[in-house]
Write a protein that holds these residues in place. Structure first.
Motif, PDB file in Angstrom:
ATOM      1  N   THR A  19       0.820  -1.209   0.000  1.00  0.00           N
ATOM      2  CA  THR A  19       0.000   0.000   0.000  1.00  0.00           C
ATOM      3  C   THR A  19       0.851   1.255   0.000  1.00  0.00           C
ATOM      4  O   THR A  19       0.649   2.169  -0.809  1.00  0.00           O
ATOM      5  CB  THR A  19      -0.927   0.011   1.229  1.00  0.00           C
ATOM      6  N   TYR A  20       1.834   1.320   0.903  1.00  0.00           N
ATOM      7  CA  TYR A  20       2.682   2.512   1.003  1.00  0.00           C
ATOM      8  C   TYR A  20       3.501   2.723  -0.262  1.00  0.00           C
ATOM      9  O   TYR A  20       3.654   3.858  -0.734  1.00  0.00           O
ATOM     10  CB  TYR A  20       3.605   2.402   2.217  1.00  0.00           C
ATOM     11  N   LEU A  21       4.034   1.631  -0.825  1.00  0.00           N
ATOM     12  CA  LEU A  21       4.845   1.761  -2.040  1.00  0.00           C
ATOM     13  C   LEU A  21       4.017   2.290  -3.210  1.00  0.00           C
ATOM     14  O   LEU A  21       4.461   3.176  -3.949  1.00  0.00           O
ATOM     15  CB  LEU A  21       5.466   0.408  -2.410  1.00  0.00           C
ATOM     16  N   THR A  22       2.812   1.756  -3.372  1.00  0.00           N
ATOM     17  CA  THR A  22       1.978   2.204  -4.492  1.00  0.00           C
ATOM     18  C   THR A  22       1.567   3.667  -4.321  1.00  0.00           C
ATOM     19  O   THR A  22       1.556   4.439  -5.289  1.00  0.00           O
ATOM     20  CB  THR A  22       0.719   1.323  -4.628  1.00  0.00           C
ATOM     21  N   ILE A  23       1.245   4.071  -3.091  1.00  0.00           N
ATOM     22  CA  ILE A  23       0.852   5.458  -2.849  1.00  0.00           C
ATOM     23  C   ILE A  23       2.031   6.401  -3.078  1.00  0.00           C
ATOM     24  O   ILE A  23       1.870   7.484  -3.662  1.00  0.00           O
ATOM     25  CB  ILE A  23       0.289   5.632  -1.424  1.00  0.00           C
ATOM     26  N   VAL A  24       3.241   6.017  -2.635  1.00  0.00           N
ATOM     27  CA  VAL A  24       4.434   6.850  -2.851  1.00  0.00           C
ATOM     28  C   VAL A  24       4.694   7.040  -4.341  1.00  0.00           C
ATOM     29  O   VAL A  24       4.948   8.162  -4.811  1.00  0.00           O
ATOM     30  CB  VAL A  24       5.664   6.229  -2.154  1.00  0.00           C
ATOM     31  N   PHE A  25       4.627   5.951  -5.112  1.00  0.00           N
ATOM     32  CA  PHE A  25       4.837   6.052  -6.564  1.00  0.00           C
ATOM     33  C   PHE A  25       3.734   6.873  -7.219  1.00  0.00           C
ATOM     34  O   PHE A  25       3.987   7.633  -8.161  1.00  0.00           O
ATOM     35  CB  PHE A  25       4.918   4.663  -7.193  1.00  0.00           C
ATOM     36  N   PHE A  26       2.511   6.723  -6.729  1.00  0.00           N
ATOM     37  CA  PHE A  26       1.392   7.502  -7.273  1.00  0.00           C
ATOM     38  C   PHE A  26       1.645   8.998  -7.109  1.00  0.00           C
ATOM     39  O   PHE A  26       1.497   9.777  -8.064  1.00  0.00           O
ATOM     40  CB  PHE A  26       0.089   7.106  -6.570  1.00  0.00           C
ATOM     41  N   VAL A  27       2.015   9.412  -5.905  1.00  0.00           N
ATOM     42  CA  VAL A  27       2.248  10.836  -5.638  1.00  0.00           C
ATOM     43  C   VAL A  27       3.409  11.357  -6.475  1.00  0.00           C
ATOM     44  O   VAL A  27       3.351  12.469  -7.028  1.00  0.00           O
ATOM     45  CB  VAL A  27       2.501  11.073  -4.138  1.00  0.00           C
ATOM     46  N   MET A  28       4.469  10.556  -6.609  1.00  0.00           N
ATOM     47  CA  MET A  28       5.621  10.976  -7.406  1.00  0.00           C
ATOM     48  C   MET A  28       5.230  11.142  -8.876  1.00  0.00           C
ATOM     49  O   MET A  28       5.571  12.143  -9.517  1.00  0.00           O
ATOM     50  CB  MET A  28       6.748   9.949  -7.272  1.00  0.00           C
ATOM     51  N   GLY A  29       4.515  10.173  -9.435  1.00  0.00           N
ATOM     52  CA  GLY A  29       4.099  10.248 -10.839  1.00  0.00           C
ATOM     53  C   GLY A  29       3.149  11.403 -11.099  1.00  0.00           C
ATOM     54  O   GLY A  29       3.291  12.128 -12.091  1.00  0.00           O
ATOM     55  N   ALA A  30       2.181  11.611 -10.177  1.00  0.00           N
ATOM     56  CA  ALA A  30       1.239  12.714 -10.342  1.00  0.00           C
ATOM     57  C   ALA A  30       1.955  14.057 -10.248  1.00  0.00           C
ATOM     58  O   ALA A  30       1.568  15.019 -10.920  1.00  0.00           O
ATOM     59  CB  ALA A  30       0.139  12.623  -9.288  1.00  0.00           C
ATOM     60  N   SER A  31       3.004  14.134  -9.437  1.00  0.00           N
ATOM     61  CA  SER A  31       3.753  15.384  -9.293  1.00  0.00           C
ATOM     62  C   SER A  31       4.600  15.669 -10.532  1.00  0.00           C
ATOM     63  O   SER A  31       4.717  16.824 -10.959  1.00  0.00           O
ATOM     64  CB  SER A  31       4.645  15.319  -8.048  1.00  0.00           C
ATOM     65  N   ILE A  32       5.188  14.612 -11.116  1.00  0.00           N
ATOM     66  CA  ILE A  32       5.920  14.785 -12.382  1.00  0.00           C
ATOM     67  C   ILE A  32       4.963  15.309 -13.450  1.00  0.00           C
ATOM     68  O   ILE A  32       5.279  16.231 -14.200  1.00  0.00           O
ATOM     69  CB  ILE A  32       6.551  13.452 -12.824  1.00  0.00           C
ATOM     70  N   HIS A  33       3.780  14.709 -13.494  1.00  0.00           N
ATOM     71  CA  HIS A  33       2.775  15.130 -14.485  1.00  0.00           C
ATOM     72  C   HIS A  33       2.340  16.564 -14.251  1.00  0.00           C
ATOM     73  O   HIS A  33       2.095  17.312 -15.212  1.00  0.00           O
ATOM     74  CB  HIS A  33       1.563  14.197 -14.411  1.00  0.00           C
ATOM     75  N   TYR A  69       7.365  16.705 -22.973  1.00  0.00           N
ATOM     76  CA  TYR A  69       6.189  15.927 -23.370  1.00  0.00           C
ATOM     77  C   TYR A  69       6.310  14.491 -22.861  1.00  0.00           C
ATOM     78  O   TYR A  69       5.321  13.895 -22.407  1.00  0.00           O
ATOM     79  CB  TYR A  69       6.042  15.936 -24.891  1.00  0.00           C
ATOM     80  N   PHE A  70       7.524  13.938 -22.912  1.00  0.00           N
ATOM     81  CA  PHE A  70       7.758  12.577 -22.419  1.00  0.00           C
ATOM     82  C   PHE A  70       7.445  12.487 -20.928  1.00  0.00           C
ATOM     83  O   PHE A  70       6.785  11.545 -20.467  1.00  0.00           O
ATOM     84  CB  PHE A  70       9.207  12.167 -22.681  1.00  0.00           C
ATOM     85  N   TYR A  71       7.915  13.461 -20.145  1.00  0.00           N
ATOM     86  CA  TYR A  71       7.623  13.470 -18.711  1.00  0.00           C
ATOM     87  C   TYR A  71       6.122  13.613 -18.453  1.00  0.00           C
ATOM     88  O   TYR A  71       5.580  12.974 -17.550  1.00  0.00           O
ATOM     89  CB  TYR A  71       8.363  14.617 -18.025  1.00  0.00           C
ATOM     90  N   ASP A  72       5.466  14.445 -19.260  1.00  0.00           N
ATOM     91  CA  ASP A  72       4.042  14.713 -19.076  1.00  0.00           C
ATOM     92  C   ASP A  72       3.182  13.522 -19.484  1.00  0.00           C
ATOM     93  O   ASP A  72       2.407  12.977 -18.685  1.00  0.00           O
ATOM     94  CB  ASP A  72       3.659  15.960 -19.882  1.00  0.00           C
ATOM     95  N   GLU A  73       3.322  13.089 -20.721  1.00  0.00           N
ATOM     96  CA  GLU A  73       2.390  12.126 -21.305  1.00  0.00           C
ATOM     97  C   GLU A  73       2.803  10.664 -21.180  1.00  0.00           C
ATOM     98  O   GLU A  73       1.967   9.778 -21.366  1.00  0.00           O
ATOM     99  CB  GLU A  73       2.186  12.451 -22.792  1.00  0.00           C
ATOM    100  N   GLN A  74       4.055  10.392 -20.871  1.00  0.00           N
ATOM    101  CA  GLN A  74       4.490   8.995 -20.810  1.00  0.00           C
ATOM    102  C   GLN A  74       4.953   8.607 -19.399  1.00  0.00           C
ATOM    103  O   GLN A  74       4.252   7.870 -18.697  1.00  0.00           O
ATOM    104  CB  GLN A  74       5.590   8.753 -21.852  1.00  0.00           C
ATOM    105  N   LEU A  75       6.110   9.094 -18.976  1.00  0.00           N
ATOM    106  CA  LEU A  75       6.628   8.697 -17.666  1.00  0.00           C
ATOM    107  C   LEU A  75       5.679   9.107 -16.544  1.00  0.00           C
ATOM    108  O   LEU A  75       5.375   8.308 -15.649  1.00  0.00           O
ATOM    109  CB  LEU A  75       8.015   9.311 -17.444  1.00  0.00           C
TER     110      LEU A  75
END
Length: 308
Positions: free
Chosen positions: A108-122, A165-171
């Motif tokens: 749970t913690y790992l998925t939430i941490v990755f979620f927040v990181m990815g949403a912040s990159i976006h 664009y890569f950071y926004d739409e892909q990673l």
């Protein structure tokens, strides 16, 4: 006398332990039954903030005058995104907390941490890309095909915008949505009850008309998420895994109201995506922008090609 007193004390302790152990399964069953009830408040909060903070974000960027959000500062939509990055993981954690069966805290913690990181990159990439619209950037075209990019000097700057664009739409999307759907998958797999519990709490495990209405509203948003986020493979794998879990549990466990809600919501989403693809199957501008094997046009790119 001391011996008799010790014997009496030990006997009392044993009786208390027996009563405690007898109550424990009942309390655990009661807590599981309570958590199996439909979490309407949480699902409603998740749906409202999804529509307002995620879907409404680019709309807010376009309609709020630039004098209130200069290009050198975050837009109103960026603040929507910041709020989304806080409220969504909160809702997901509360859902996991209320799962009838315990979910691994590490996962749970790992998925939430990755979620927040990815949403912040976006957040960063999407902010810059949408601000470029005010300078003539066309969302339905690729970075290199945009007129303002063709006039850019030196030409190496185009590669920098392609990286953005890569950071926004892909990673950003992958690090955002893979954990997002993983949390739902973890919750779904933990939201099954025994047949005995299902018979005992039959009424609370069924969806009511207002729950079905919320499912339609949520499915419409997830249609937008899957198409605009270009994450159909991730979503489709999630649906397949949910179907497999339901088949595996069919003989011994039954989905509670929340698992049913999630399952039917995602299948409605899948139907909406298929209808969207069929509608734009022969659309030439969209075909040029999305030439790959998986043809899922973005709603905002379609809107840009038609009305901007």
């Amino acid at each position: 006398m001391a011996t008799n007193l010790n014997r009496g004390t030990n006997s009392d302790l044993r009786r208390r332990a027996i009563r405690s152990s007898a109550r424990a399964p009942d309390e655990e069953s009661s807590e599981r039954s309570k958590n199996s009830e439909f979490q309407f408040g949480l699902w409603l909060l998740l749906a409202v903030q999804n529509w307002v903070l995620d879907f409404g974000r680019p709309i807010a960027m376009l309609i709020v005058p630039l004098k209130y959000s200069p290009l050198s500062l975050p837009s109103v939509g960026d603040y929507f995104h910041m709020a989304y990055n806080v409220i969504t993981p909160f809702c997901l954690l509360k859902l996991i907390e209320k799962a009838p069966r315990k979910v691994s805290s590490t996962l749970t913690y790992l998925t939430i941490v990755f979620f927040v990181m990815g949403a912040s990159i976006h957040l960063v990439g999407d902010s810059v890309n949408h601000r470029l619209v005010h300078s003539g950037y066309q969302l339905h075209l690729s970075v290199a095909e945009n007129p303002i990019m063709k006039e850019l000097k030196p030409r190496t700057l185009v590669s920098s915008f392609e990286l953005l664009y890569f950071y926004d739409e892909q990673l950003g999307h992958l690090m955002w949505y893979i954990p997002f759907f993983s949390v739902f998958l973890l919750y779904f797999s933990s939201s099954f009850v025994s047949k005995a519990e299902e018979k005992k709490h039959m009424e609370s495990l069924n969806l009511q008309p207002k729950d079905w209405f919320l499912a339609v509203i949520s499915a419409t948003y997830y249609w937008y998420l899957v198409t605009e986020g270009q994450i159909f493979p991730v979503f489709f794998i999630t649906v397949l895994l949910m179907t497999a879990i339901r088949i595996i549990y069919r003989g011994s466990l039954m989905p509670d109201a929340n698992a049913k809600f999630l399952f039917y919501t995602f299948f409605m989403t899948l139907a909406f995506v298929m209808l969207w693809v069929m509608y734009l199957w022969n659309d030439e501008p969209m075909r040029r922008k999305y030439p790959g094997l998986v043809y899922i046009p973005e709603p905002w790119a379609f809107y840009s090609s038609r009305f901007m």
